[in-house]
Design a protein around this motif. Structure first.
Motif, short mmCIF file in Angstrom:
data_model
loop_
_atom_site.label_atom_id
_atom_site.label_comp_id
_atom_site.label_asym_id
_atom_site.label_seq_id
_atom_site.Cartn_x
_atom_site.Cartn_y
_atom_site.Cartn_z
N LYS A 20 0.85 -1.18 0.00
CA LYS A 20 0.00 0.00 0.00
C LYS A 20 0.89 1.24 0.00
O LYS A 20 1.76 1.38 0.84
CB LYS A 20 -0.87 0.00 1.26
CG LYS A 20 -1.80 1.20 1.34
CD LYS A 20 -2.64 1.11 2.58
CE LYS A 20 -3.57 2.31 2.68
NZ LYS A 20 -4.38 2.25 3.90
N ARG A 21 0.65 2.13 -0.95
CA ARG A 21 1.51 3.29 -1.03
C ARG A 21 0.69 4.55 -1.21
O ARG A 21 -0.45 4.49 -1.65
CB ARG A 21 2.53 3.16 -2.16
CG ARG A 21 1.91 3.13 -3.55
CD ARG A 21 2.96 2.83 -4.59
NE ARG A 21 2.40 2.85 -5.94
CZ ARG A 21 3.09 2.50 -7.00
NH1 ARG A 21 4.33 2.10 -6.87
NH2 ARG A 21 2.53 2.53 -8.20
N ALA A 22 1.29 5.65 -0.85
CA ALA A 22 0.58 6.93 -0.93
C ALA A 22 1.09 7.70 -2.12
O ALA A 22 2.29 7.80 -2.32
CB ALA A 22 0.81 7.73 0.33
N PRO A 48 1.75 12.30 2.50
CA PRO A 48 0.41 12.63 2.98
C PRO A 48 -0.17 11.63 3.98
O PRO A 48 -1.34 11.73 4.33
CB PRO A 48 -0.41 12.62 1.69
CG PRO A 48 0.23 11.54 0.90
CD PRO A 48 1.70 11.64 1.18
N ILE A 49 0.61 10.65 4.42
CA ILE A 49 0.13 9.71 5.44
C ILE A 49 -0.05 10.46 6.76
O ILE A 49 0.83 11.21 7.17
CB ILE A 49 1.12 8.55 5.61
CG1 ILE A 49 1.24 7.75 4.32
CG2 ILE A 49 0.69 7.63 6.75
CD1 ILE A 49 -0.02 7.08 3.88
N LYS A 50 -1.17 10.27 7.42
CA LYS A 50 -1.40 10.88 8.71
C LYS A 50 -0.64 10.12 9.80
O LYS A 50 -0.46 8.90 9.71
CB LYS A 50 -2.90 10.89 9.05
CG LYS A 50 -3.76 11.64 8.03
CD LYS A 50 -3.38 13.11 7.96
CE LYS A 50 -4.29 13.87 7.01
NZ LYS A 50 -3.87 15.30 6.85
N LEU A 64 6.30 1.07 4.51
CA LEU A 64 5.49 2.12 3.90
C LEU A 64 6.31 2.77 2.80
O LEU A 64 7.45 3.21 3.04
CB LEU A 64 5.09 3.18 4.92
CG LEU A 64 4.50 4.47 4.35
CD1 LEU A 64 3.14 4.20 3.71
CD2 LEU A 64 4.39 5.55 5.42
N LEU A 65 5.77 2.84 1.60
CA LEU A 65 6.40 3.51 0.47
C LEU A 65 5.57 4.73 0.10
O LEU A 65 4.37 4.61 -0.16
CB LEU A 65 6.50 2.56 -0.73
CG LEU A 65 6.98 3.19 -2.06
CD1 LEU A 65 8.41 3.68 -1.93
CD2 LEU A 65 6.85 2.18 -3.19
N VAL A 66 6.20 5.89 0.10
CA VAL A 66 5.53 7.12 -0.33
C VAL A 66 6.25 7.63 -1.58
O VAL A 66 7.38 8.10 -1.50
CB VAL A 66 5.55 8.20 0.78
CG1 VAL A 66 4.84 9.46 0.30
CG2 VAL A 66 4.90 7.68 2.05
#
Length: 469
Positions: A20-22, A48-50, A64-66
């Motif tokens: 899951k990526r943003a 933009p991840i909270k 986590l990949l942004v």
């Protein structure tokens, strides 16, 4: 050298299903990092991840990949460290091993190509170009002010030391074999592109670094390309390896790491001695003698029932106390954290402005760098600890951050004198009052006499810990 069996276009599709990526929409462009306070800094780092989403779904759980595709942020990241910075930095006197490692992954093993002594830039560039060696730059926050600002705020945010390393890898090369670390990792891609592969941990939330063989780790759980402005997070214990693809001149990324030896287990090892020390004053069961010759026995199975009973008594005591003293972990954090980043041109702080009087209102300065502590071996006193004063306006303290110390013989008395003030234990409530309030009147401090109140305020003012409003 990693196997190259997939095309980069395929990686993007696979990664979409795997992780899951943003992504940001073009109309919602990221700004550069916010340095208003530690909370806003971390929020802007993972945007933009909270933050609540991050700690609920990713922290210590999964990568986590942004991927941002934002030119403004990419340019900002590039300013943190570049390959071109090395020429000037080498002229400042860098040393192999301490400041820089030259390495390459060969047949699944790390091969170190360091020379002796000082780093020569021309030789460094030659090894980089001709031997396809990765340049590993240790703790660049010692030299780059923007990284100092980032890591100082992150140390305040996490309440844990934060280190960093820069990795510069030429095309078609890999610096390190598959391995896992004992830290929480945040990767910021600064220049070029890096091909990453992540694998399922063999040791969840590992407590030590370890290299893993290709035949043991299986297939990647995640595979992707990081580009400038992108961020990657993964928990300690996550097996990973990365290479610079062919066709990309080189890749530069900074690894920011935290939470080394910062688990509940570490905290218990640190806090239990103080708990036992305090409990033994009141509980005669803890003061009774151990059996004769217990220390001489190999098998103490007969005593485990007694130990279990004593531990349950400690647990009961713990549930009814509001105080749990951390000794070595807190001291290590205070002694080794980065000083506040006020700018390289700032003068050392000195007391200034009005002297605090009984009718004055005061405000604590540098709350994020101020710690109140009562240590088990100093039961009748309380200390308010801070970074070295002269470090606040310059680079002292920053120069050795996360580099270890050559002399570990500093006495506890020296530590207290150079890093804060010590007061009688009756000052504890007043110090907590100052720490927890935005402003407080000196006359309202929780002390008996006006003289004590003024003396406390004056002592803190002298150390630039408070200002008079």
């Amino acid at each position: 050298m990693p196997k190259k069996g997939r095309k980069h276009a395929q990686m993007g599709k696979e990664m979409q299903a795997q992780c899951k990526r943003a992504k940001l929409e073009s109309a919602c462009r990221l700004s550069v990092l916010s340095f208003e306070d530690p909370d806003s800094l971390f929020g802007s780092l993972i945007s933009p991840i909270k933050q609540e989403t991050f700690f609920r779904e990713y922290w210590e759980q999964k990568p986590l990949l942004v991927q941002r595709n934002d030119p403004v942020l990419a340019d900002y990241y590039q300013s943190l460290f570049q390959l071109s910075d090395l020429n000037e930095l080498c002229s400042q006197g860098l040393y192999y091993g301490r400041d820089i490692n030259i390495c390459r992954c060969v047949n699944g093993k790390k091969k170190v190509l360091n020379k002796d002594g000082k780093v020569n830039y021309m030789q460094l560039k030659k090894d980089f170009d001709q031997k396809k060696a990765t340049i590993q730059f240790h703790q660049p926050q010692r030299f780059k002010e923007e990284l100092w600002k980032i890591q100082e705020k992150l140390e305040c945010y996490f309440g844990s030391l934060v280190g960093s390393n820069v990795y510069i890898t030429p095309q078609g090369s890999q610096g390190l074999p598959p391995h896992y670390d004992d830290v929480e990792v945040f990767i910021l891609q600064l220049e070029g592109e890096k091909h990453w592969r992540l694998y399922k941990p063999t040791v969840h939330l590992a407590r030590e670094y370890n290299v893993e063989s290709e035949d043991r780790i299986g297939n990647p759980t995640h595979e992707f390309i990081l580009k400038p402005g992108d961020l990657l997070y993964f928990p300690r214990g996550t097996i990973h390896q990365a290479d610079t693809p062919l066709g990309i001149a080189y890749s530069t990324h900074v690894t920011i790491s935290t939470y080394q030896n910062n688990s509940w287990g570490d905290f218990l090892l640190d806090a239990i001695p103080g708990l036992v020390f305090d409990a033994a004053k009141d509980d005669v069961a803890l003061r009774t003698s151990i059996p004769r010759q217990l220390l001489m026995q190999v098998d103490i199975a007969d005593s485990t029932k007694k130990l279990s009973s004593l531990l349950r008594r400690l647990a009961d005591r713990l549930e009814n106390t509001t105080k749990l003293r951390s000794s070595d972990m807190k001291k290590d954090f205070i002694m080794n954290r980065l000083p506040p980043c006020l700018g390289s041109d700032s003068d050392p702080l000195t007391p200034g402005g009005k002297l605090p009087k009984i009718d004055s209102k005061i405000r604590l300065q540098f709350r994020d760098h101020t710690i109140i502590t009562v240590e088990p071996d100093q039961e009748n006193s309380v200390s308010i600890m801070k970074p070295l004063l002269y470090a606040w306006g310059g680079s002292a303290g920053r120069e050795t951050h996360m580099m270890g110390t050559e002399d570990d013989t500093t006495s506890e008395e020296d530590t207290s004198q150079t890093h804060g003030l010590r007061f009688p234990l009756l000052y504890l409530d007043a110090l907590k009052q100052i720490w927890s309030s935005s402003t407080v009147a000196v006359k309202e401090l929780n002390l008996i006499s006006d003289e004590e109140k003024e003396n406390l305020a004056l002592s803190l003012w002298t150390e630039c810990l408070i200002e008079v409003i």
